[in-house]
Design a protein around this motif. Structure first.
Motif, PDB file in Angstrom:
ATOM      1  N   LYS A   1       0.767  -0.991   0.033  1.00  0.00           N
ATOM      2  CA  LYS A   1      -0.049   0.056  -0.079  1.00  0.00           C
ATOM      3  C   LYS A   1       0.835   1.198   0.046  1.00  0.00           C
ATOM      4  N   ILE A   2       1.991   1.428   0.785  1.00  0.00           N
ATOM      5  CA  ILE A   2       2.791   2.477   0.917  1.00  0.00           C
ATOM      6  C   ILE A   2       3.532   2.681  -0.711  1.00  0.00           C
ATOM      7  N   LEU A   3       3.993   1.428  -1.209  1.00  0.00           N
ATOM      8  CA  LEU A   3       4.567   1.543  -2.477  1.00  0.00           C
ATOM      9  C   LEU A   3       3.593   2.119  -3.381  1.00  0.00           C
ATOM     10  N   LEU A   4       2.238   1.943  -3.419  1.00  0.00           N
ATOM     11  CA  LEU A   4       1.228   2.631  -4.360  1.00  0.00           C
ATOM     12  C   LEU A   4       1.187   4.045  -3.849  1.00  0.00           C
ATOM     13  N   GLY A   5       1.449   4.315  -2.666  1.00  0.00           N
ATOM     14  CA  GLY A   5       1.151   5.923  -2.532  1.00  0.00           C
ATOM     15  C   GLY A   5      -0.312   6.164  -1.428  1.00  0.00           C
ATOM     16  N   TYR A   6      -0.421   4.826  -0.753  1.00  0.00           N
ATOM     17  CA  TYR A   6      -1.682   5.081   0.151  1.00  0.00           C
ATOM     18  C   TYR A   6      -1.457   4.755   1.446  1.00  0.00           C
TER      19      TYR A   6
END
Length: 497
Positions: free
Chosen positions: A270-275
């Motif tokens: 999720k962090i990788l996707l920007g969330y």
């Protein structure tokens, strides 16, 4: 009656507020729930809003502005210069005709303004200029006096001779550097796709491990219950009963571990996707690998043409040639030719300033000839020449390594689809074998050890299949990043800012 109306209004308001709060929460939850996403959707999201993609865009924008700055140097420039009021009141020494020194005072001002247009000459490295200027001298002693001077038009040329043409070499390097920046941006987007693919399958594998762990707990509990019944009637030994109980406890422990690992990998994804980590997200099953034909020779040509690493080899060679050319030009004769031709005039009245303007000529040729400097220029030229040879040999070796990498990447990718098909077949066989082993254990045809062996092989085959899928899609995006070409659609890869 009035009391009842107030009570009804109060209740209506209370219900309205509750419904409003529920609606707001529902909207917040829906905006925080991404639903089920495919691999392609995850890649698209990361390329649009992740921190890495934003940094890549800013880097390309910075290089674009730098390239525009270079292009502006090739166009005419207009400048306005001047001094005002330039007031001067001072005492100075003055030598008379008889040799006597006296002191005099003066009070004056000199204001000037000029406008000039300059154009760099790319082939020769010179500068062509066109200017016009105006000067007013004011003398303040007794009666104020004003004198005017004008240069209606002056055409000038400044031409270096036997000197290093920096602008000509900048044309080669700046254009190539901007092209490299554009390629690096596309490569970064493809690298994001590759990274997302790897993390996607990490999460998907953790999800499969969690599903297997849940299934194993259920099935091992069923086996344990069957074993307890058989132990009561004396059909199995206590050792077999303890083995089934131990397998159940290990399965429960593995379930806890699998759940923690799934949450960890999912939050990192999720962090990788920007969330944020509280975003709701599920992953859909990955697609089966398509059949893609890749020609090795075509891939080699595309990599040499498109890959930024290959273009950097060319840039290094150009910069080495540039250093050698600069060292040679600085070691020999150098001169600068300055030529000006125009009109000028002076007058006491501004109205007469542009009447009968006189010619103005200016020619100078400055030169610099090194005579003896203890071999410094020769040493600098030899150093630059040997550096050029070093770069040429290094680039030749790096190109060979790069082409070997392209060949290996293509050859490996062409085998990955076959590995996925084999892993899928092995997974199907392992799943079926476990079902047969489970049924045979229930009717007492095999022992508990063989059942657990089948269970382990079932889980291992499923993990191997997921890893094979991961290798295929990672290899696909690695090939795209290396060649900047989509072999599936048979077209170059490009991204807009």
């Amino acid at each position: 009656m009035l009391y009842d109306m107030n009570n009804i209004i109060t209740r209506f308001t209370y219900v309205f507020v509750i419904l409003l709060v529920i609606s707001i929460r529902a909207r917040a939850q829906s905006s925080n729930d991404l639903g089920s996403l495919t691999l392609e959707q995850c890649i698209e999201i990361a390329q649009e809003q992740s921190a890495v993609s934003s940094a890549a865009r800013y880097a390309l924008i910075s290089n674009r502005w730098q390239y525009k700055s270079y292009k502006a140097d090739l166009l005419p420039s207009i400048s306005l210069t001047g001094d005002a009021p330039n007031y001067d009141k001072s005492i100075f020494s003055n030598v008379l005709d008889n040799g006597e020194v006296t002191f005099s005072s003066r009070t004056q001002s000199e204001a000037s303004a000029s406008i000039a247009v300059e154009q760099n000459i790319l082939p020769t490295g010179g500068t062509l200029s066109l200017s016009s200027g105006l000067t007013r001298l004011g003398i303040f002693e007794g009666e104020n006096t004003y004198l005017w001077q004008s240069t209606p038009m002056v055409v000038g040329l400044r031409q270096p001779i036997f000197q290093f043409n920096n602008l000509k070499w900048r044309k080669k390097t700046e254009t190539l550097q901007y092209e490299i920046a554009q390629k690096e941006y596309v490569e970064e987007m493809e690298n994001i796709a590759k990274t997302v693919t790897q993390r996607f399958f990490d999460v998907y594998l953790a999800k499969i491990n969690l599903q297997n762990a849940k299934l194993n707990v259920t099935q091992n509990d069923s086996v344990y219950q069957i074993s307890k019944g058989r132990y009561k009637v004396g059909s199995i030994a206590e050792n077999d009963l303890l083995q089934t109980e131990l397998a159940l406890r290990n399965a429960e422990s593995n379930l806890t571990t699998a759940r923690i690992e799934y949450e960890r990998t999912l939050n990192e994804f999720k962090i990788l996707l920007g969330y944020s980590t509280d975003t709701q997200l599920k992953l859909r099953d990955p697609k089966e690998p398509p059949k893609i034909s890749v020609n090795i020779e075509k891939a080699r040509q595309l990599a040499l043409k498109n890959n930024s690493e290959s273009l950097n080899y060319k840039l290094n060679e150009i910069q080495a040639d540039r250093s050698l050319a600069q060292a040679k030009s600085e070691a020999g004769l150098s001169a600068t030719l300055n030529v000006n031709y125009g009109l000028n005039q002076t007058a006491r009245d501004f109205a007469d300033l542009y009447d009968r303007a006189e010619n103005r000529q200016f020619v100078t040729l400055g030169f610099d000839v090194p005579i003896f400097n203890w071999g410094k220029q020769k040493a600098q030229v030899n150093a630059a020449r040997n550096q050029q040879r070093e770069v040429a040999n290094s680039v030749q070796f790096q190109r060979r390594q790069f082409m070997q990498q392209v060949d290996y990447t293509v050859s490996q990718f062409l085998q990955l689809r076959g590995q996925v098909l084999l892993a899928a077949k092995a997974d199907t066989i392992a799943q079926r074998r476990y079902q047969v082993a489970q049924n045979r254990y229930k009717i007492g045809k095999i022992d508990i050890t063989n059942l657990f062996i089948a269970q382990d092989e079932k889980d291992s085959a499923r993990r191997a299949y997921i890893r094979a899928l991961r290798s295929f899609w990672t290899g696909w995006y690695n090939l795209r990043e290396l060649t900047l070409y989509d072999f599936k659609e048979d077209e170059p890869i490009s991204y807009e800012l």
